[in-house]
Scaffold this motif. Structure first.
Motif, PDB file in Angstrom:
ATOM      1  N   PRO A  69      54.666  32.555  40.423  1.00 14.11           N
ATOM      2  CA  PRO A  69      53.631  33.551  40.683  1.00 14.11           C
ATOM      3  C   PRO A  69      53.039  33.831  39.437  1.00 14.11           C
ATOM      4  CG  PRO A  69      55.819  34.313  40.942  1.00 14.11           C
ATOM      5  CD  PRO A  69      55.920  32.643  40.595  1.00 14.11           C
ATOM      6  N   PRO A  70      51.913  34.319  39.570  1.00 16.16           N
ATOM      7  CA  PRO A  70      51.068  34.699  38.299  1.00 16.16           C
ATOM      8  C   PRO A  70      51.808  35.998  37.809  1.00 16.16           C
ATOM      9  CG  PRO A  70      49.707  34.825  40.053  1.00 16.16           C
ATOM     10  CD  PRO A  70      50.884  34.294  40.589  1.00 16.16           C
ATOM     11  N   ARG A  71      51.968  36.150  36.529  1.00 14.53           N
ATOM     12  CA  ARG A  71      52.567  37.616  35.775  1.00 14.53           C
ATOM     13  C   ARG A  71      51.236  38.400  35.165  1.00 14.53           C
ATOM     14  NH1 ARG A  71      57.437  35.793  32.383  1.00 14.53           N
ATOM     15  NH2 ARG A  71      57.028  37.755  32.264  1.00 14.53           N
ATOM     16  N   TYR A  72      50.384  37.618  35.040  1.00 17.13           N
ATOM     17  CA  TYR A  72      49.256  38.503  34.102  1.00 17.13           C
ATOM     18  C   TYR A  72      48.080  38.384  34.684  1.00 17.13           C
ATOM     19  CZ  TYR A  72      53.283  38.240  30.951  1.00 17.13           C
ATOM     20  OH  TYR A  72      54.549  38.320  30.221  1.00 17.13           O
ATOM     21  N   ARG A  73      47.119  39.461  34.704  1.00 16.67           N
ATOM     22  CA  ARG A  73      45.745  39.031  35.272  1.00 16.67           C
ATOM     23  C   ARG A  73      44.883  39.708  34.387  1.00 16.67           C
ATOM     24  NH1 ARG A  73      46.167  40.648  40.716  1.00 16.67           N
ATOM     25  NH2 ARG A  73      46.041  38.549  41.093  1.00 16.67           N
ATOM     26  N   ASN A  74      43.552  39.084  34.200  1.00 18.28           N
ATOM     27  CA  ASN A  74      42.557  39.448  33.106  1.00 18.28           C
ATOM     28  C   ASN A  74      41.926  40.791  33.603  1.00 18.28           C
ATOM     29  OD1 ASN A  74      40.338  39.822  31.747  1.00 18.28           O
ATOM     30  ND2 ASN A  74      39.703  37.614  31.696  1.00 18.28           N
ATOM     31  N   PRO A  75      41.797  41.779  33.049  1.00 21.31           N
ATOM     32  CA  PRO A  75      41.149  43.101  33.672  1.00 21.31           C
ATOM     33  C   PRO A  75      39.849  42.933  33.864  1.00 21.31           C
ATOM     34  CG  PRO A  75      42.354  43.680  31.526  1.00 21.31           C
ATOM     35  CD  PRO A  75      42.659  42.118  31.846  1.00 21.31           C
ATOM     36  N   GLU A  76      39.007  42.210  33.053  1.00 19.98           N
ATOM     37  CA  GLU A  76      37.669  41.846  33.194  1.00 19.98           C
ATOM     38  C   GLU A  76      37.227  41.080  34.242  1.00 19.98           C
ATOM     39  OE1 GLU A  76      38.573  41.557  29.419  1.00 19.98           O
ATOM     40  OE2 GLU A  76      38.677  43.667  29.707  1.00 19.98           O
ATOM     41  N   ASN A  77      37.959  40.188  34.553  1.00 15.69           N
ATOM     42  CA  ASN A  77      38.021  39.008  35.719  1.00 15.69           C
ATOM     43  C   ASN A  77      39.191  38.922  36.484  1.00 15.69           C
ATOM     44  OD1 ASN A  77      37.396  37.021  37.315  1.00 15.69           O
ATOM     45  ND2 ASN A  77      36.631  35.763  35.594  1.00 15.69           N
ATOM     46  N   PRO A  78      39.387  39.823  37.594  1.00 14.29           N
ATOM     47  CA  PRO A  78      40.801  39.696  38.309  1.00 14.29           C
ATOM     48  C   PRO A  78      41.030  38.330  39.039  1.00 14.29           C
ATOM     49  CG  PRO A  78      39.545  41.621  38.790  1.00 14.29           C
ATOM     50  CD  PRO A  78      38.431  40.780  37.921  1.00 14.29           C
ATOM     51  N   THR A  79      39.942  37.394  38.856  1.00 13.70           N
ATOM     52  CA  THR A  79      40.429  36.144  39.394  1.00 13.70           C
ATOM     53  C   THR A  79      41.197  35.100  38.415  1.00 13.70           C
ATOM     54  OG1 THR A  79      38.326  35.190  38.516  1.00 13.70           O
ATOM     55  CG2 THR A  79      38.362  36.025  41.001  1.00 13.70           C
ATOM     56  N   GLU A  80      41.059  35.491  37.158  1.00 14.44           N
ATOM     57  CA  GLU A  80      41.936  35.114  36.090  1.00 14.44           C
ATOM     58  C   GLU A  80      43.347  35.183  35.982  1.00 14.44           C
ATOM     59  OE1 GLU A  80      38.161  33.429  33.216  1.00 14.44           O
ATOM     60  OE2 GLU A  80      39.430  35.317  33.065  1.00 14.44           O
ATOM     61  N   THR A  81      44.376  34.401  36.244  1.00 10.97           N
ATOM     62  CA  THR A  81      45.839  34.854  36.132  1.00 10.97           C
ATOM     63  C   THR A  81      46.301  34.103  35.326  1.00 10.97           C
ATOM     64  OG1 THR A  81      46.267  33.623  38.221  1.00 10.97           O
ATOM     65  CG2 THR A  81      45.715  36.012  38.319  1.00 10.97           C
ATOM     66  N   TRP A  82      47.428  34.291  34.906  1.00 14.43           N
ATOM     67  CA  TRP A  82      48.548  33.290  33.958  1.00 14.43           C
ATOM     68  C   TRP A  82      49.769  33.570  34.429  1.00 14.43           C
ATOM     69  CZ3 TRP A  82      50.889  34.425  28.906  1.00 14.43           C
ATOM     70  CH2 TRP A  82      51.445  33.405  28.253  1.00 14.43           C
ATOM     71  N   THR A  83      50.788  32.698  34.574  1.00 22.01           N
ATOM     72  CA  THR A  83      52.007  32.576  35.153  1.00 22.01           C
ATOM     73  C   THR A  83      53.022  33.142  33.693  1.00 22.01           C
ATOM     74  OG1 THR A  83      52.662  30.481  34.461  1.00 22.01           O
ATOM     75  CG2 THR A  83      51.917  30.923  36.858  1.00 22.01           C
ATOM     76  N   GLY A  84      52.427  32.923  32.511  1.00 22.82           N
ATOM     77  CA  GLY A  84      53.399  33.308  31.653  1.00 22.82           C
ATOM     78  C   GLY A  84      54.129  31.927  30.828  1.00 22.82           C
TER      79      GLY A  84
END
Length: 107
Positions: A69-84
């Motif tokens: 599951p994604p652990r991080y989200r871009n505050p400027e673009n919430p559709t961009e996530t990263w699992t770490g």
């Protein structure tokens, strides 16, 4: 079968090709059936049905197919996530270069 292909018409060659394609399909079907019968026999020798063994393989494969599951989200673009895991996305690198802690981007 002593046919001179160079002496055959296009229609005869196409008919021959269709016969060959049909024979190859039939051969493949027979080989698959023989393989399935052999596999079922081998499974029975070990006290299983072939279907049981195939289901075991499916269950095992489904466990490894889980995504992180994604652990991080871009505050400027919430559709961009990263699992770490893996390479850091550009938006993570930019945030870190700006002095923001990684914990600010956690979901």
């Amino acid at each position: 079968m002593d046919k001179d292909l160079n002496q055959m018409s296009q229609k005869e060659l196409e008919a021959l090709k269709a016969d060959i394609d049909q024979a190859l399909a039939s051969l493949e079907s027979r080989r698959r059936t023989e393989a399935r019968v052999a596999a079922e026999s081998a499974a029975r020798e070990h006290g299983f049905s072939l279907d049981e063994l195939l289901e075991m393989g499916k269950a095992r494969g489904s466990r490894t197919a889980k995504k992180n599951p994604p652990r991080y989200r871009n505050p400027e673009n919430p559709t961009e996530t990263w699992t770490g895991r893996g390479r850091k996305p550009g938006w993570i690198k930019e945030a870190l270069e700006q002095g923001r802690p990684l914990s600010d981007l956690e979901i």
